[in-house]
Enzyme design. Structure first.
Site, PDB file in Angstrom:
ATOM      1  N   ARG A  58       0.712  -1.181  -0.036  1.00 42.15           N
ATOM      2  CA  ARG A  58       0.177  -0.048   0.079  1.00 42.15           C
ATOM      3  C   ARG A  58       0.836   1.271   0.022  1.00 42.15           C
ATOM      4  O   ARG A  58       0.398   2.179  -0.498  1.00 42.15           O
ATOM      5  CB  ARG A  58      -0.911   0.000   1.271  1.00 42.15           C
ATOM      6  CG  ARG A  58      -2.008  -0.894   0.791  1.00 42.15           C
ATOM      7  CD  ARG A  58      -3.115  -1.017   1.974  1.00 42.15           C
ATOM      8  NE  ARG A  58      -2.565  -1.346   3.410  1.00 42.15           N
ATOM      9  CZ  ARG A  58      -2.403  -2.549   3.855  1.00 42.15           C
ATOM     10  NH1 ARG A  58      -2.855  -3.866   3.089  1.00 42.15           N
ATOM     11  NH2 ARG A  58      -1.885  -2.799   4.961  1.00 42.15           N
ATOM     12  N   GLU A  95       8.620  -9.855  16.207  1.00 44.67           N
ATOM     13  CA  GLU A  95       8.179 -10.450  17.450  1.00 44.67           C
ATOM     14  C   GLU A  95       8.628 -12.113  17.705  1.00 44.67           C
ATOM     15  O   GLU A  95       9.228 -12.452  18.670  1.00 44.67           O
ATOM     16  CB  GLU A  95       6.814 -10.245  18.042  1.00 44.67           C
ATOM     17  CG  GLU A  95       6.496 -10.479  19.488  1.00 44.67           C
ATOM     18  CD  GLU A  95       5.022 -10.476  19.841  1.00 44.67           C
ATOM     19  OE1 GLU A  95       4.606 -10.871  20.613  1.00 44.67           O
ATOM     20  OE2 GLU A  95       4.335  -9.637  18.836  1.00 44.67           O
TER      21      GLU A  95
END
Length: 171
Positions: A58, A95
């Site tokens: 995007r 993470e």
């Protein structure tokens, strides 16, 4: 014009508990999209870019029309293996694991002033990795900008560049 009126909120996408801010409804509205590009242009002009870099995917929608508006070149920052020809990678920690972003070799002239764009700043990991990637190839990253920022995730705190967002969401 209130651009938030043109962004659709989609609950539980892409997984339960996530509220997704969808810019497809903004893109469908030509006047709102034009206002968005004009406001982004005003936001990044102080960064004095020579080149705009869009983060997959995007960010391409954001950076490419903005580059056209400002008369600048546009380069793509993509996930590993998506660009043809020789590329320069940058791997960063997530993470749980790692990810890699790449640009095409030679896409950034040494010392070029580059501004990075995406549609949304969340945790800041990908935008921060993009800063490091562009610096790795000799770019001078003068700023970053997004249409939307999820301020509660504090992604801006990971950045060591000036950053602008048009819309902020606090939850």
């Amino acid at each position: 014009m209130n651009l938030k009126e043109h962004i659709r909120s989609v609950p539980d996408f892409p997984k339960p508990g996530i509220l997704f801010y969808d810019i497809s409804t903004l893109l469908e509205h030509p006047v709102a999209w034009k206002v968005t590009v004009e406001r982004l242009a005003e936001a990044i002009r102080p960064f004095k870019p020579d080149l705009l870099a869009g983060i997959e995917s995007r960010g391409f929608l954001t950076a490419a029309p903005l580059a056209l508006e400002l008369g600048l070149g546009f380069i793509m920052i993509r996930k590993k293996g998506k660009l043809p020809g020789p590329t320069v990678p940058y791997t960063y920690d997530l993470e749980y694991g790692t990810d890699t972003v790449e640009i095409q070799e030679g896409a950034v002239p040494p010392g070029a002033r580059v501004v990075i764009l995406d549609d949304l700043l969340a945790t800041g990991g990908t935008l921060n990795a993009s800063v490091h990637l562009l610096r790795k190839v000799g770019g001078n990253v003068t700023g970053g900008a997004c249409i939307m920022e999820l301020t509660f995730l504090k992604g801006r705190d990971k950045l060591d560049i000036p950053f602008a967002s048009l819309l902020q969401y606090d939850e």
